[in-house]
Design a protein around this motif. Structure first.
Motif, mmCIF file in Angstrom:
data_model
loop_
_atom_site.group_PDB
_atom_site.id
_atom_site.type_symbol
_atom_site.label_atom_id
_atom_site.label_comp_id
_atom_site.label_asym_id
_atom_site.label_seq_id
_atom_site.Cartn_x
_atom_site.Cartn_y
_atom_site.Cartn_z
ATOM 1 N N SER A 48 2.722 -1.082 0.142
ATOM 2 C CA SER A 48 2.350 0.064 0.500
ATOM 3 C C SER A 48 1.858 0.891 -0.580
ATOM 4 O O SER A 48 0.742 1.783 -1.313
ATOM 5 C CB SER A 48 2.953 1.133 1.210
ATOM 6 O OG SER A 48 2.876 2.091 1.169
ATOM 7 N N GLN A 51 -1.962 -0.375 -1.555
ATOM 8 C CA GLN A 51 -2.955 -0.302 -1.113
ATOM 9 C C GLN A 51 -2.818 1.579 -1.100
ATOM 10 O O GLN A 51 -4.136 1.933 -1.293
ATOM 11 C CB GLN A 51 -2.490 -0.329 0.663
ATOM 12 C CG GLN A 51 -2.412 -1.565 1.262
ATOM 13 C CD GLN A 51 -2.045 -1.601 2.188
ATOM 14 O OE1 GLN A 51 -1.230 -0.510 3.399
ATOM 15 N NE2 GLN A 51 -2.135 -2.606 3.590
ATOM 16 N N LYS A 52 -2.362 2.368 -1.232
ATOM 17 C CA LYS A 52 -2.335 3.381 -2.139
ATOM 18 C C LYS A 52 -3.059 3.703 -3.252
ATOM 19 O O LYS A 52 -3.488 4.279 -3.598
ATOM 20 C CB LYS A 52 -0.991 4.346 -1.988
ATOM 21 C CG LYS A 52 -0.281 4.699 -0.657
ATOM 22 C CD LYS A 52 -1.104 4.890 0.661
ATOM 23 C CE LYS A 52 -0.433 5.149 1.632
ATOM 24 N NZ LYS A 52 -1.186 5.573 2.558
ATOM 25 N N GLN A 53 -2.626 3.116 -3.977
ATOM 26 C CA GLN A 53 -3.759 2.632 -5.337
ATOM 27 C C GLN A 53 -5.496 2.689 -5.368
ATOM 28 O O GLN A 53 -5.897 2.641 -5.672
ATOM 29 C CB GLN A 53 -2.849 2.177 -6.319
ATOM 30 C CG GLN A 53 -1.223 2.673 -6.918
ATOM 31 C CD GLN A 53 -1.158 1.092 -7.502
ATOM 32 O OE1 GLN A 53 -0.507 0.888 -7.762
ATOM 33 N NE2 GLN A 53 0.247 2.010 -8.750
ATOM 34 N N GLN A 55 -6.624 3.185 -2.244
ATOM 35 C CA GLN A 55 -7.670 3.961 -1.705
ATOM 36 C C GLN A 55 -7.269 5.558 -2.853
ATOM 37 O O GLN A 55 -8.568 5.872 -2.442
ATOM 38 C CB GLN A 55 -6.369 5.051 -0.494
ATOM 39 C CG GLN A 55 -6.757 5.020 0.524
ATOM 40 C CD GLN A 55 -6.161 5.920 1.481
ATOM 41 O OE1 GLN A 55 -4.898 5.705 1.443
ATOM 42 N NE2 GLN A 55 -6.443 6.676 2.137
#
Length: 156
Positions: A48, A51-53, A55
């Protein structure tokens, strides 16, 4: 009581084997019930975060592109909100009844009669020039296709 008697009846070798097996079973049970879910949760959190990084990186790149495009896409958008409005309204042949500056960032505008489609074009053109509509009140007029409008514009 029965369990104690049964345990004492075992040979020393069987007692050791039973203790070692019980210890290993307990460790395996603790690993399955506690440690494995923690590892799994940690792995999911790591994915997660990645993925956030990604994004965030994409958003930052896109933000930079948007800022650059705004600078290049607004060649004729110089001046105050009032100047941009006056220039655009005259180009679209919309008569402005009244304008009132609330502050440096807001402008209230009254239009007594305008074709509805022209009014929409005015709003679209202003948004392309960096002027946003904060408030909008439109009233239809008895004449078909015409309306009366009151707008509050802000610089975006």
């Amino acid at each position: 009581m029965r369990l104690r008697r049964w345990y004492q009846s075992l040979v020393d070798r069987e007692k050791i084997l039973l203790l070692v097996g019980s210890s290993l079973s307990l460790l395996l049970l603790l690993w399955l019930l506690l440690w494995q879910p923690l590892l799994s949760s940690n792995h999911q959190l790591q994915q997660s975060i990645e993925q956030k990084q990604q994004q965030l990186s994409w958003m930052q790149q896109t933000s930079t592109q948007i800022l650059e495009l705004r600078k290049t896409a607004l060649p004729g958008a110089g001046g105050s909100i009032q100047q941009r409005l006056t220039r655009t309204a005259s180009k679209l042949r919309i008569g402005l009844t009244r304008m009132q500056n609330s502050n440096d960032q807001k402008l209230k505008v009254w239009i007594d009669k305008s074709e509805f489609n022209q009014l929409l074009k005015l709003i679209d053109e202003l948004s392309k020039q960096g002027v946003a509509v904060d408030q909008l009140h439109i009233q239809p007029l008895p004449e078909s296709g015409f309306s009366k409008a009151r707008l509050t514009l802000v610089s975006s």
